[in-house]
Scaffold this motif. Structure first.
Motif, short mmCIF file in Angstrom:
data_model
loop_
_atom_site.label_atom_id
_atom_site.label_comp_id
_atom_site.label_asym_id
_atom_site.label_seq_id
_atom_site.Cartn_x
_atom_site.Cartn_y
_atom_site.Cartn_z
N THR A 1 101.76 25.99 -60.43
CA THR A 1 102.42 27.26 -60.09
C THR A 1 103.87 27.00 -59.68
O THR A 1 104.76 27.77 -60.05
CB THR A 1 101.65 27.99 -58.98
N LEU A 2 104.11 25.93 -58.92
CA LEU A 2 105.49 25.62 -58.52
C LEU A 2 106.34 25.34 -59.76
O LEU A 2 107.49 25.79 -59.87
CB LEU A 2 105.53 24.42 -57.57
N SER B 1 110.38 29.83 -64.61
CA SER B 1 110.75 31.25 -64.75
C SER B 1 112.15 31.50 -64.20
O SER B 1 112.79 32.50 -64.53
CB SER B 1 109.73 32.15 -64.06
N LEU B 2 112.63 30.58 -63.34
CA LEU B 2 113.98 30.73 -62.78
C LEU B 2 115.01 29.92 -63.57
O LEU B 2 116.12 29.70 -63.11
CB LEU B 2 113.98 30.31 -61.31
N CYS C 1 109.00 17.71 -52.11
CA CYS C 1 107.67 17.96 -51.56
C CYS C 1 106.88 16.67 -51.39
O CYS C 1 105.89 16.63 -50.67
CB CYS C 1 106.87 18.88 -52.48
N MET D 1 109.40 36.27 -62.16
CA MET D 1 107.94 36.30 -62.01
C MET D 1 107.54 36.11 -60.56
O MET D 1 108.10 35.28 -59.85
CB MET D 1 107.31 35.22 -62.88
N PHE E 1 104.12 35.36 -58.23
CA PHE E 1 102.76 34.84 -58.40
C PHE E 1 101.87 35.28 -57.24
O PHE E 1 102.34 35.54 -56.14
CB PHE E 1 102.80 33.31 -58.44
N ALA F 1 99.93 33.37 -55.55
CA ALA F 1 99.98 32.37 -54.47
C ALA F 1 101.40 32.16 -53.96
O ALA F 1 101.71 31.09 -53.44
CB ALA F 1 99.38 31.07 -54.97
N ALA G 1 104.06 30.84 -54.50
CA ALA G 1 104.77 29.77 -55.21
C ALA G 1 106.19 29.58 -54.69
O ALA G 1 107.10 29.28 -55.47
CB ALA G 1 104.78 30.04 -56.72
N LEU G 2 106.37 29.72 -53.39
CA LEU G 2 107.68 29.40 -52.82
C LEU G 2 107.80 27.88 -52.77
O LEU G 2 106.81 27.18 -52.58
CB LEU G 2 107.81 29.98 -51.41
N PHE G 3 109.02 27.38 -52.91
CA PHE G 3 109.21 25.93 -52.88
C PHE G 3 109.13 25.49 -51.42
O PHE G 3 109.98 25.87 -50.60
CB PHE G 3 110.54 25.56 -53.52
N PRO G 4 108.12 24.69 -51.07
CA PRO G 4 107.85 24.43 -49.65
C PRO G 4 108.94 23.66 -48.92
O PRO G 4 109.07 23.81 -47.70
CB PRO G 4 106.54 23.64 -49.67
N PHE H 1 106.46 28.03 -44.53
CA PHE H 1 105.32 27.96 -43.62
C PHE H 1 105.58 28.69 -42.31
O PHE H 1 104.66 28.91 -41.52
CB PHE H 1 104.94 26.49 -43.35
N ARG I 1 113.57 36.18 -54.83
CA ARG I 1 113.90 35.05 -55.70
C ARG I 1 113.81 35.45 -57.17
O ARG I 1 114.65 35.08 -57.99
CB ARG I 1 112.93 33.90 -55.40
N ALA I 2 112.77 36.23 -57.50
CA ALA I 2 112.58 36.66 -58.89
C ALA I 2 113.66 37.65 -59.33
O ALA I 2 114.05 37.67 -60.49
CB ALA I 2 111.19 37.28 -59.05
#
Lengths: 261, 362
Positions: free
Chosen positions: A164-165, A171-172, A187, B83, B85, B87, B89-92, B136, B150-151
């Motif tokens: 998903t990441l 998509s970006l 990560c 897009m 999602f 879940a 799907a943010l970049f942690p 988080f 973001r999208a």
């Protein structure tokens, strides 16, 4: 069925035996390393070890080798593990098998294989000069570290939703290299640090490869001192142990600092 | 290649995984600024369709066009999509600012432009003051807002929402779906929304595509879908439905036999063969207490159970051997019927929806 009763005495006894098994030799080594002078305890053995320019050189050399091995391993293993997880999940068991091979093939076989393949008369004479032999040694350490680094990195990838990441980044507008460098690698900071620590521990104490390739690393130096001196090897063991703990603390600090990854 | 005024076109799109055909001959045209929902049960192919529009899945056959350009073989990064999602799907490892700025940095916007655009997005999604927080440190609703910001930051041609509200609690879901709809209207953004929640689809969409087993069962406005379902599947999938089996009595009057009671359907059902079994749908809200106006079908029923759902009172009624569900708006001045009480209810003939006429002869 009756509930299990706590057995505090037995538990403490087992703990005490296990702790003694590890700490008594360590304490004895520390005491011995401080007993070089007859009239009391001193740091004389440490002074001799630390003032020996060969120790500093051997330590520096091995540290540089460890850093090189970590960098090469990271560049090699992170993209491979990412690719396998994302696009070739069916290959995962084979990749895991290959990364386990260094654990079942002794280093002596590995180094003789290197010497046969890369000797000065071969098509790729890596042992013909000191710099290329250093490079060969680094690659050897990459191989030795692979089982550990691959597993720590794979565990890091398993802990996040790689697919998903990746799709979010695609998509970006991001391409594969940008995704790997900007999204996946940050990560994996904790996993890479973990693997780097293990690599460091392996490289700093490694003897076989360095000795048979005739490079001035810490392993052959420790062996040489151990064979010829009494108190200095004990001091070296304590220094090596302290360095290991320092590295663990360093790793812990950075993995806690990784801000929720 | 330009084709008419439609903004997104899916032409006979198919997708198979091995031998399994998961999307079958799917065609759809979407106008600019339209909000379309893909609704269906799990495994109906709605997410696969969305992923094909995004470019994450290849099509086995057919074509996808965006703004007149064939994008069928293009990778996701060349489709100018945004897009969101399920879940998040943010970049942690990135804070809110960097998450929103990610696409802008990839597109090589300069630092000033990025700062301005991120500030605009933060304001649009009501996230001001959170730009330095990490994912988080945010609630689920806040995380999904960041994902939305973001999208939207790169001004996509089409916004794709893959069950973005499913992971949120009920209250946040409702407020966020209203926000998404307002934003979409404000920006005039063509949007495809995937959901298995019919309430979400009904409340948000201009049109809904109901999918079943990889096929579009009906493409219609929420109102049409609910009130004039094209198939028994849609009638039962969208909203609650009473399914009634009746036997055609006097064909010339449209009279039906419902468990020994005589009821009438509307005039379009006059005719046919006497004794034929017909299956009808009747919405619970079409049933009401009392005798109703002239022409109403009146039934005497026993209250089997009462569910209090807040604004709605759902009664389980027994009429002969049939069970009917009836919905009434809650009114604090009315008494809630007791269980086993006998009540008189009615429904109008035009509220009966014929689901299946081929049920054979009784």
């Amino acid at each position: 069925m009756a509930p299990l009763k706590p057995q505090p005495l037995a538990a403490w006894a087992i703990f005490g035996i296990a702790a003694g098994f590890f700490t008594i030799p360590l304490i004895a080594t520390v005491i011995f390393s401080l007993s070089m002078k007859r009239n009391g305890w001193s740091f004389e053995a440490y002074r001799i070890v630390l003032s020996d320019s060969s120790f500093i050189a051997a330590f520096g050399y091995s540290l540089a080798q460890a850093i090189a091995a970590v960098l090469i391993s990271t560049l090699l293993i992170v993209p491979a593990a990412y690719w396998v997880r994302l696009y070739l999940p069916a290959m995962k068991q084979w990749v895991e098998f290959i990364t386990l091979l260094p654990l079942v093939i002794p280093s002596i076989i590995l180094v003789f294989g290197y010497l046969r393949l890369y000797n000065s008369a071969s098509w790729l004479p890596l042992t013909s000069n000191a710099r290329s032999t250093d490079a060969l040694l680094s690659f050897g350490y990459v191989t030795l570290a692979m089982p550990y680094l691959y597993r720590t990195i794979d565990a890091g990838l398993r802990a996040m939703d790689v697919r998903t990441l990746t799709e979010a980044a695609q998509s970006l507008g991001a391409g594969p290299l940008n995704i790997l460098i900007r999204v996946i690698l940050p990560c994996l900071r904790g996993s890479i640090l973990n693997g780097a620590f293990l690599t460091l521990a392996i490289v700093m104490g490694e003897f076989t490869l360095a000795s048979l390739l005739d490079r001035p690393a810490l392993g052959p130096y420790l062996q040489l001192i151990g064979a010829n001196r009494a108190y200095e090897p004990a001091a070296l063991a304590v220094i090596a142990f302290s360095l290991t703990w320092f590295c663990m603390g360093f790793f812990q600090y950075f993995s806690n600092w990784r801000r929720g990854v | 290649m330009t084709t008419g005024s439609s903004f997104l076109e899916l032409v006979s799109v198919q997708k198979s995984f091995g031998q399994t055909l998961v999307v079958k001959d799917f065609s759809l045209t979407v106008e600019k600024g339209e909000f379309i929902s893909f609704l269906g049960p799990s495994g109906c192919g709605k997410t696969t369709l969305l992923r094909m529009i995004a470019g994450f899945e290849t099509t086995s056959a057919g074509a996808i066009r965006m703004a007149g350009v064939d994008v069928t073989g293009k990778p996701p990064r060349e489709r100018q999509i945004g897009m969101v999602f399920q879940a998040y799907a943010l970049f942690p490892a990135m804070n809110v600012f960097d998450n929103i700025a990610f696409g802008l940095k990839i597109a090589k916007w300069n630092r000033r432009q990025i700062a301005d655009r991120v500030a605009e997005m933060l304001s649009l999604t009501q996230l001001e003051g959170l730009s330095h927080r990490f994912p988080f440190e945010l609630s689920g609703g806040q995380q999904q807002r960041v994902a939305l910001a973001r999208a939207l930051a790169l001004r996509p041609q089409i916004l794709l929402l893959d069950e973005p509200l499913s992971a949120l609690d009920a209250k946040i879901r409702v407020s966020l779906r209203e926000e998404i709809r307002q934003l979409q209207r404000k920006l005039g953004l063509t949007t495809i929304f995937v959901t298995h929640d019919q309430e979400e689809a009904l409340s948000m969409s201009d049109r809904i595509v109901v999918l079943d087993k990889g096929r579009a069962e009906q493409i219609a406005t929420p109102h049409q879908l609910y009130n004039a379902p094209a198939s028994p599947f849609i009638a039962e999938f969208v909203g609650k439905l009473n399914r009634l089996t009746m036997v055609r009595g006097a064909p010339h009057t449209g009279e039906l036999d419902f468990d020994g009671l005589k009821v009438t359907a509307n005039s379009s059902l006059h005719g046919g063969h006497e004794g034929a079994r017909l299956i009808f749908g009747l919405r619970p809200e079409a049933i009401a207490f009392g005798e109703g106006p002239a022409g109403a079908n009146r039934l005497s029923a026993i209250v089997e159970d009462v569910d209090f759902l807040g604004s709605i009172l759902r009664l389980k009624l027994r009429v002969g051997n049939e069970i009917l569900f009836m919905d009434q708006f809650n009114n604090r001045r009315n008494l809630i019927p007791e269980r086993q009480a006998q009540v008189e209810v009615y429904f109008m003939p035009e509220d009966l929806m014929l689901l299946d006429e081929s049920a054979g002869t009784a």
